[in-house]
Design a protein around this motif. Structure first.
Motif, PDB file in Angstrom:
ATOM      1  N   THR A  15       0.855  -1.222  -0.130  1.00 32.99           N
ATOM      2  CA  THR A  15      -0.027   0.002  -0.043  1.00 32.99           C
ATOM      3  C   THR A  15       0.835   1.249  -0.249  1.00 32.99           C
ATOM      4  N   ALA A  16       0.286   2.500   0.297  1.00 31.30           N
ATOM      5  CA  ALA A  16       0.970   3.487   0.174  1.00 31.30           C
ATOM      6  C   ALA A  16       0.334   4.776   0.787  1.00 31.30           C
ATOM      7  N   THR A  17       1.177   5.878   1.052  1.00 31.64           N
ATOM      8  CA  THR A  17       0.667   6.875   1.695  1.00 31.64           C
ATOM      9  C   THR A  17      -0.144   7.571   0.666  1.00 31.64           C
ATOM     10  N   ASP A  18      -0.300   7.677  -0.405  1.00 38.00           N
ATOM     11  CA  ASP A  18      -1.483   8.228  -1.298  1.00 38.00           C
ATOM     12  C   ASP A  18      -1.076   7.720  -2.831  1.00 38.00           C
ATOM     13  N   THR A  19      -1.934   8.253  -3.924  1.00 40.44           N
ATOM     14  CA  THR A  19      -1.777   7.892  -5.144  1.00 40.44           C
ATOM     15  C   THR A  19      -0.244   8.645  -5.375  1.00 40.44           C
ATOM     16  N   ASP A  20       0.157   7.891  -6.542  1.00 37.33           N
ATOM     17  CA  ASP A  20       1.447   8.286  -7.203  1.00 37.33           C
ATOM     18  C   ASP A  20       2.427   8.465  -6.343  1.00 37.33           C
ATOM     19  N   ALA A  21       2.626   7.719  -5.104  1.00 37.54           N
ATOM     20  CA  ALA A  21       3.747   7.388  -4.214  1.00 37.54           C
ATOM     21  C   ALA A  21       4.875   6.559  -4.872  1.00 37.54           C
ATOM     22  N   GLY A  22       4.431   5.878  -5.793  1.00 40.05           N
ATOM     23  CA  GLY A  22       5.508   5.085  -6.446  1.00 40.05           C
ATOM     24  C   GLY A  22       5.320   3.496  -6.095  1.00 40.05           C
ATOM     25  N   LYS A  23       4.050   3.028  -5.785  1.00 41.86           N
ATOM     26  CA  LYS A  23       3.782   1.552  -5.484  1.00 41.86           C
ATOM     27  C   LYS A  23       4.625   0.666  -6.719  1.00 41.86           C
ATOM     28  N   THR A  24       4.106   1.089  -7.966  1.00 40.70           N
ATOM     29  CA  THR A  24       4.483  -0.075  -8.750  1.00 40.70           C
ATOM     30  C   THR A  24       5.867  -0.022  -9.007  1.00 40.70           C
ATOM     31  N   HIS A  25       6.507   1.208  -9.191  1.00 34.39           N
ATOM     32  CA  HIS A  25       8.098   1.165  -9.316  1.00 34.39           C
ATOM     33  C   HIS A  25       8.616   0.331  -8.359  1.00 34.39           C
ATOM     34  N   VAL A  26       8.138   0.409  -6.695  1.00 36.95           N
ATOM     35  CA  VAL A  26       8.834  -0.212  -5.946  1.00 36.95           C
ATOM     36  C   VAL A  26       8.476  -1.795  -6.058  1.00 36.95           C
ATOM     37  N   SER A  27       7.082  -2.174  -6.390  1.00 32.76           N
ATOM     38  CA  SER A  27       6.778  -3.492  -6.621  1.00 32.76           C
ATOM     39  C   SER A  27       7.757  -4.162  -7.602  1.00 32.76           C
ATOM     40  N   CYS A  28       7.750  -3.544  -8.639  1.00 30.85           N
ATOM     41  CA  CYS A  28       8.880  -4.053  -9.764  1.00 30.85           C
ATOM     42  C   CYS A  28      10.082  -4.328  -9.067  1.00 30.85           C
ATOM     43  N   GLU A  29      10.608  -3.437  -8.401  1.00 28.65           N
ATOM     44  CA  GLU A  29      11.790  -3.799  -7.627  1.00 28.65           C
ATOM     45  C   GLU A  29      11.955  -5.120  -6.715  1.00 28.65           C
ATOM     46  N   ILE A  30      10.775  -5.026  -6.161  1.00 31.44           N
ATOM     47  CA  ILE A  30      10.814  -6.230  -5.045  1.00 31.44           C
ATOM     48  C   ILE A  30      10.762  -7.479  -5.772  1.00 31.44           C
ATOM     49  N   VAL A  31      10.037  -7.569  -6.881  1.00 31.29           N
ATOM     50  CA  VAL A  31       9.715  -8.663  -7.698  1.00 31.29           C
ATOM     51  C   VAL A  31      11.354  -9.066  -8.144  1.00 31.29           C
ATOM     52  N   SER A 149       6.203   5.115   0.935  1.00 32.27           N
ATOM     53  CA  SER A 149       6.164   6.547   1.230  1.00 32.27           C
ATOM     54  C   SER A 149       6.978   7.282   0.302  1.00 32.27           C
ATOM     55  N   ARG A 150       6.152   8.168  -0.521  1.00 35.11           N
ATOM     56  CA  ARG A 150       7.002   9.079  -1.489  1.00 35.11           C
ATOM     57  C   ARG A 150       7.666  10.310  -0.505  1.00 35.11           C
ATOM     58  N   ILE A 151       8.973  10.100  -0.741  1.00 32.90           N
ATOM     59  CA  ILE A 151       9.816  11.304   0.188  1.00 32.90           C
ATOM     60  C   ILE A 151       9.994  12.506  -0.387  1.00 32.90           C
ATOM     61  N   GLY A 152       9.139  13.240   0.302  1.00 29.94           N
ATOM     62  CA  GLY A 152       9.059  14.962  -0.418  1.00 29.94           C
ATOM     63  C   GLY A 152       8.330  15.624   0.657  1.00 29.94           C
ATOM     64  N   LEU A 153       7.938  16.799   0.146  1.00 27.42           N
ATOM     65  CA  LEU A 153       7.160  17.756   1.115  1.00 27.42           C
ATOM     66  C   LEU A 153       5.686  17.084   1.642  1.00 27.42           C
ATOM     67  N   GLY A 154       5.557  16.909   2.861  1.00 23.98           N
ATOM     68  CA  GLY A 154       4.277  16.397   3.084  1.00 23.98           C
ATOM     69  C   GLY A 154       4.485  14.901   3.563  1.00 23.98           C
ATOM     70  N   CYS A 155       5.720  14.191   3.178  1.00 21.09           N
ATOM     71  CA  CYS A 155       5.690  12.738   3.516  1.00 21.09           C
ATOM     72  C   CYS A 155       5.779  12.329   4.881  1.00 21.09           C
ATOM     73  N   ILE A 156       6.214  13.244   5.944  1.00 18.97           N
ATOM     74  CA  ILE A 156       6.154  12.653   7.397  1.00 18.97           C
ATOM     75  C   ILE A 156       4.739  12.579   7.806  1.00 18.97           C
ATOM     76  N   ASN A 157       3.932  13.692   7.383  1.00 16.90           N
ATOM     77  CA  ASN A 157       2.507  13.602   7.882  1.00 16.90           C
ATOM     78  C   ASN A 157       1.675  12.454   7.318  1.00 16.90           C
ATOM     79  N   HIS A 158       1.979  12.367   6.096  1.00 17.01           N
ATOM     80  CA  HIS A 158       1.304  11.261   5.547  1.00 17.01           C
ATOM     81  C   HIS A 158       1.620   9.841   5.798  1.00 17.01           C
ATOM     82  N   SER A 159       2.954   9.552   6.007  1.00 18.82           N
ATOM     83  CA  SER A 159       3.479   8.353   6.448  1.00 18.82           C
ATOM     84  C   SER A 159       3.129   8.134   7.847  1.00 18.82           C
TER      85      SER A 159
END
Length: 206
Positions: A15-31, A149-159
């Motif tokens: 799952t992720a902190t929000d849409t466009d956090a990079g789930k698919t990119h990370v998922s591909c790396e895990i696989v 978690s997409r690291i950028g402005l707002g990521c601490i709160n969202h995470s």
């Protein structure tokens, strides 16, 4: 726990902190990391929105990316595809999500390979229908939950909000992955450190 060694992960629900956090990119790396460890693998993205046209077929762009790594077809990975790029509960009012059918497909896939990666849609509390949220699907599947978690402005709160909500909802929390989409962002290390510190020291009040 912040996860940096993807190859050691068990089958998991991403799952992720929000849409466009990079789930698919990370998922591909895990696989890919699992494959390097010698595991047979499969991906499952039960629901996707914002269908695209590829070789004359409606497909999920995310499922295509996963299929390029696993060797599955996009259709095998993604059984529920909605045209509108919106929350699933409003993306297609003529197509309803069936949890039981989705779980049946997951169980069949889980029996065929060593590792299965299940990728969610949007964030933890995205509505799938009038009565279901993504978290209901994750809990029903029962795999360890990993948050991107997409690291950028707002990521601490969202995470931290997502982390605490997952802990309130279930006992499936496994860890989190820091996805650095902008390597020039000035506060990468301090943001990651702030998230780690507060996850370790924080408690959930019920």
């Amino acid at each position: 726990m912040r996860i940096t060694d993807y190859g050691q992960l068990p089958s998991c629900f991403i799952t992720a902190t929000d849409t466009d956090a990079g789930k698919t990119h990370v998922s591909c790396e895990i696989v890919r990391a699992w494959q390097q460890q010698g595991y047979s693998v499969a991906a499952f993205k039960p629901i996707a929105t914002g269908a695209i046209s590829h070789k004359g077929q409606r497909v999920s762009e995310d499922a295509l990316k996963l299929a390029a790594v696993t060797g599955q077809t996009a259709g095998e990975i993604n059984p529920y595809l909605y045209d509108k790029p919106a929350s699933p509960h409003i993306a297609d009012i003529n197509q309803s999500f069936a949890l039981a059918d989705c779980l049946k497909q997951f169980k069949q896939l889980h029996q065929q390979v060593d590792r299965v990666l299940v990728e969610g849609v949007g964030g933890w509390c995205v509505p799938l229908s009038d009565t279901l949220m993504l978290k209901d699907l994750a809990i029903a599947i029962g795999l360890p939950v990993v948050m991107v978690s997409r690291i950028g402005l707002g990521c601490i709160n969202h995470s931290l909000l997502t982390f605490h909500q997952i802990q309130r909802d279930c006992h499936l929390w496994y860890g989190w992955i820091a996805n650095i989409k902008d390597p020039d962002y000035a506060d990468i290390d301090s943001n990651i450190g702030a998230i780690e510190q507060r996850m370790t020291s924080g408690t959930v009040k019920t």
